[in-house]
Design a protein around this motif. Structure first.
Motif, mmCIF file in Angstrom:
data_model
loop_
_atom_site.group_PDB
_atom_site.id
_atom_site.type_symbol
_atom_site.label_atom_id
_atom_site.label_comp_id
_atom_site.label_asym_id
_atom_site.label_seq_id
_atom_site.Cartn_x
_atom_site.Cartn_y
_atom_site.Cartn_z
ATOM 1 N N GLY A 236 0.818 -1.215 0.000
ATOM 2 C CA GLY A 236 0.000 0.000 0.000
ATOM 3 C C GLY A 236 0.845 1.255 0.000
ATOM 4 O O GLY A 236 0.521 2.231 -0.673
ATOM 5 N N TYR A 237 1.940 1.223 0.744
ATOM 6 C CA TYR A 237 2.834 2.375 0.799
ATOM 7 C C TYR A 237 3.504 2.622 -0.551
ATOM 8 O O TYR A 237 3.548 3.748 -1.030
ATOM 9 N N VAL A 238 4.017 1.562 -1.164
ATOM 10 C CA VAL A 238 4.704 1.693 -2.456
ATOM 11 C C VAL A 238 3.735 2.154 -3.545
ATOM 12 O O VAL A 238 4.080 2.990 -4.379
ATOM 13 N N LEU A 239 2.526 1.617 -3.532
ATOM 14 C CA LEU A 239 1.550 2.025 -4.540
ATOM 15 C C LEU A 239 1.098 3.467 -4.357
ATOM 16 O O LEU A 239 0.673 4.113 -5.317
ATOM 17 N N GLY A 240 1.206 4.004 -3.147
ATOM 18 C CA GLY A 240 0.805 5.376 -2.880
ATOM 19 C C GLY A 240 1.895 6.401 -3.128
ATOM 20 O O GLY A 240 1.623 7.608 -3.123
ATOM 21 N N LEU A 241 3.114 5.968 -3.356
ATOM 22 C CA LEU A 241 4.220 6.900 -3.585
ATOM 23 C C LEU A 241 4.183 7.480 -4.998
ATOM 24 O O LEU A 241 3.751 6.819 -5.945
ATOM 25 N N GLN A 242 4.666 8.702 -5.111
ATOM 26 C CA GLN A 242 4.815 9.310 -6.436
ATOM 27 C C GLN A 242 6.003 8.701 -7.174
ATOM 28 O O GLN A 242 5.913 8.364 -8.344
ATOM 29 N N THR A 243 7.122 8.612 -6.471
ATOM 30 C CA THR A 243 8.320 7.989 -7.044
ATOM 31 C C THR A 243 8.810 6.927 -6.061
ATOM 32 O O THR A 243 8.884 7.152 -4.862
ATOM 33 N N THR A 244 9.132 5.782 -6.598
ATOM 34 C CA THR A 244 9.608 4.694 -5.744
ATOM 35 C C THR A 244 11.099 4.481 -5.970
ATOM 36 O O THR A 244 11.607 4.643 -7.080
ATOM 37 N N LEU A 245 11.769 4.122 -4.904
ATOM 38 C CA LEU A 245 13.182 3.808 -4.983
ATOM 39 C C LEU A 245 13.348 2.302 -5.071
ATOM 40 O O LEU A 245 12.422 1.527 -4.812
#
Length: 88
Positions: free
Chosen positions: A48-57
């Motif tokens: 859920g956190y990764v899908l909510g990010l604008q840019t992922t590392l």
């Protein structure tokens, strides 16, 4: 208090087989099940956190893959230990 005498006929088998559950394997299965649920909750939170990010590392995807692998591993271990606890 009333007392009733009723004539009955009972038909039952001569022996009854009761499958036993090995307690050591059942406890191990329970431990793996608990670890599975913890890993699944962390995996779901990370997803859920990764899908909510604008840019992922890359580190986000690495931790997501690690928790996904841990979830799958604990599920397999829990199922195997659960099956072995029912084998007499």
């Amino acid at each position: 208090m009333a007392k009733l005498d009723i004539k009955t006929t009972v038909t039952a088998p001569t022996t009854i087989n009761i499958p036993l559950v090995r307690a050591d394997h059942a406890a191990t299965s329970h431990t793996f099940r608990t670890c599975f649920e913890v890993a699944l909750s962390i995996f779901s939170t990370l997803l859920g956190y990764v899908l909510g990010l604008q840019t992922t590392l890359q580190i986000h995807w690495v931790f997501l893959a690690l928790m996904g692998a841990a979830t799958l591993a604990f599920l397999i271990l829990s199922v195997r230990a659960g099956r072995s606890s029912k084998v007499v």
